[in-house]
Design a protein around this motif. Structure first.
Motif, mmCIF file in Angstrom:
data_model
loop_
_atom_site.group_PDB
_atom_site.id
_atom_site.type_symbol
_atom_site.label_atom_id
_atom_site.label_comp_id
_atom_site.label_asym_id
_atom_site.label_seq_id
_atom_site.Cartn_x
_atom_site.Cartn_y
_atom_site.Cartn_z
ATOM 1 N N GLY A 24 -46.403 4.505 -48.801
ATOM 2 C CA GLY A 24 -46.673 5.885 -49.189
ATOM 3 C C GLY A 24 -47.582 6.585 -48.195
ATOM 4 O O GLY A 24 -47.366 7.756 -47.852
ATOM 5 N N VAL A 25 -48.602 5.875 -47.719
ATOM 6 C CA VAL A 25 -49.495 6.451 -46.716
ATOM 7 C C VAL A 25 -48.717 6.764 -45.436
ATOM 8 O O VAL A 25 -48.878 7.829 -44.830
ATOM 9 C CB VAL A 25 -50.686 5.499 -46.436
ATOM 10 C CG1 VAL A 25 -51.456 5.926 -45.205
ATOM 11 C CG2 VAL A 25 -51.599 5.444 -47.646
ATOM 12 N N CYS A 26 -47.860 5.834 -45.029
ATOM 13 C CA CYS A 26 -47.055 6.055 -43.812
ATOM 14 C C CYS A 26 -46.099 7.232 -43.985
ATOM 15 O O CYS A 26 -45.941 8.044 -43.070
ATOM 16 C CB CYS A 26 -46.277 4.787 -43.456
ATOM 17 S SG CYS A 26 -47.331 3.450 -42.884
ATOM 18 N N ALA A 27 -45.469 7.335 -45.157
ATOM 19 C CA ALA A 27 -44.558 8.464 -45.404
ATOM 20 C C ALA A 27 -45.315 9.792 -45.360
ATOM 21 O O ALA A 27 -44.835 10.771 -44.779
ATOM 22 C CB ALA A 27 -43.853 8.289 -46.746
ATOM 23 N N ALA A 28 -46.500 9.824 -45.948
ATOM 24 C CA ALA A 28 -47.298 11.046 -45.920
ATOM 25 C C ALA A 28 -47.715 11.391 -44.487
ATOM 26 O O ALA A 28 -47.715 12.560 -44.091
ATOM 27 C CB ALA A 28 -48.527 10.885 -46.805
ATOM 28 N N ALA A 29 -48.042 10.374 -43.697
ATOM 29 C CA ALA A 29 -48.421 10.615 -42.295
ATOM 30 C C ALA A 29 -47.239 11.145 -41.496
ATOM 31 O O ALA A 29 -47.398 12.036 -40.657
ATOM 32 C CB ALA A 29 -48.953 9.330 -41.668
ATOM 33 N N VAL A 30 -46.054 10.604 -41.765
ATOM 34 C CA VAL A 30 -44.860 11.095 -41.061
ATOM 35 C C VAL A 30 -44.627 12.560 -41.389
ATOM 36 O O VAL A 30 -44.342 13.374 -40.497
ATOM 37 C CB VAL A 30 -43.622 10.239 -41.422
ATOM 38 C CG1 VAL A 30 -42.340 10.921 -41.000
ATOM 39 C CG2 VAL A 30 -43.724 8.866 -40.775
ATOM 40 N N VAL A 31 -44.774 12.934 -42.643
ATOM 41 C CA VAL A 31 -44.577 14.336 -43.023
ATOM 42 C C VAL A 31 -45.674 15.216 -42.426
ATOM 43 O O VAL A 31 -45.397 16.278 -41.868
ATOM 44 C CB VAL A 31 -44.532 14.488 -44.563
ATOM 45 C CG1 VAL A 31 -44.544 15.949 -44.966
ATOM 46 C CG2 VAL A 31 -43.306 13.799 -45.125
ATOM 47 N N ALA A 32 -46.924 14.748 -42.508
ATOM 48 C CA ALA A 32 -48.042 15.568 -42.043
ATOM 49 C C ALA A 32 -48.083 15.714 -40.524
ATOM 50 O O ALA A 32 -48.466 16.762 -40.014
ATOM 51 C CB ALA A 32 -49.360 14.977 -42.536
ATOM 52 N N LEU A 33 -47.690 14.668 -39.814
ATOM 53 C CA LEU A 33 -47.762 14.714 -38.350
ATOM 54 C C LEU A 33 -46.395 14.938 -37.704
ATOM 55 O O LEU A 33 -46.263 15.750 -36.794
ATOM 56 C CB LEU A 33 -48.373 13.417 -37.814
ATOM 57 C CG LEU A 33 -49.786 13.101 -38.315
ATOM 58 C CD1 LEU A 33 -50.221 11.730 -37.830
ATOM 59 C CD2 LEU A 33 -50.757 14.165 -37.892
ATOM 60 N N GLY A 34 -45.400 14.200 -38.159
ATOM 61 C CA GLY A 34 -44.077 14.286 -37.540
ATOM 62 C C GLY A 34 -43.325 15.548 -37.896
ATOM 63 O O GLY A 34 -42.569 16.080 -37.076
ATOM 64 N N GLY A 35 -43.523 16.051 -39.117
ATOM 65 C CA GLY A 35 -42.818 17.262 -39.532
ATOM 66 C C GLY A 35 -43.136 18.464 -38.669
ATOM 67 O O GLY A 35 -42.232 19.116 -38.131
ATOM 68 N N PRO A 36 -44.421 18.794 -38.492
ATOM 69 C CA PRO A 36 -44.741 19.940 -37.631
ATOM 70 C C PRO A 36 -44.306 19.740 -36.180
ATOM 71 O O PRO A 36 -43.858 20.683 -35.534
ATOM 72 C CB PRO A 36 -46.262 20.051 -37.731
ATOM 73 C CG PRO A 36 -46.610 19.418 -39.020
ATOM 74 C CD PRO A 36 -45.604 18.317 -39.212
#
Length: 184
Positions: A24-36
């Motif tokens: 879950g932490v990794c998924a949130a990091a992907v959205v927070a960093l990789g999405g933008p």
């Protein structure tokens, strides 16, 4: 979901629970960093491509050879109809062709046509506002795709871990039930 680092030393938290927390932490990091990042890169790539269309075309003034009826469904000032025009190429040659023009113009009106490197008429390039709109929509769409993929990956892993947890609980319940009921 609680933070996985808060489970250290808790005997009731299983390995699968810890794995789920870190996924879950990794998924949130992907959205927070990789999405933008993905949104910005794709938006800029689209903007560069559309701006390159404008740079590859040359605007020239042409004379309209016949009247062009108005198009009531067209946006104001948008070149939507093809009509015969006469123009000079950047090299000075006189040419006759069909080009996209705005409706409602009289014959012999001056219009702007767009030429490619060979001197052929092309549809007008997108306006800067259109470029901004398309590139921002593309960037937003890419951000949404990253978020959906990260969320979907998390849900997939969470489902797999939950199924394993159910199997473990079933085995442990069978062992515990046998001790309680004397059937074992």
């Amino acid at each position: 979901m609680t933070a996985p680092w808060r489970h250290r030393g808790n005997p009731l938290v299983r390995r699968r629970d810890r794995v789920q927390g870190w996924v879950g932490v990794c998924a949130a990091a992907v959205v927070a960093l990789g999405g933008p990042v993905a949104g910005a890169v794709s938006g800029l790539a689209v903007a560069d491509g559309l701006a390159g269309d404008r740079a590859r075309l040359t605007p020239v003034t042409a004379d309209l050879r016949r009247d062009v009826p108005s198009d009531p469904g067209a946006p104001d000032g948008a070149p939507t109809m093809r009509a015969p025009v006469t123009y000079r190429t950047p090299s000075g040659r006189l040419r006759h062709a069909e080009a996209y023009v705005t409706g409602g113009l009289a014959a012999h009106s001056r219009v702007t046509v767009w030429l490619d490197a060979r001197g052929r008429t092309q549809p007008p390039p997108p306006e800067p506002t259109d470029v901004a709109l398309v590139s921002s929509a593309t960037g937003s769409g890419m951000f949404a795709c990253v978020a959906v993929l990260a969320g979907g990956g998390y849900r997939l892993v969470r489902g797999h871990l939950a199924a394993g947890r159910e199997r473990e609980w079933g085995r442990e319940w069978d062992e515990t039930e046998a001790g309680w009921t004397g059937r074992g």
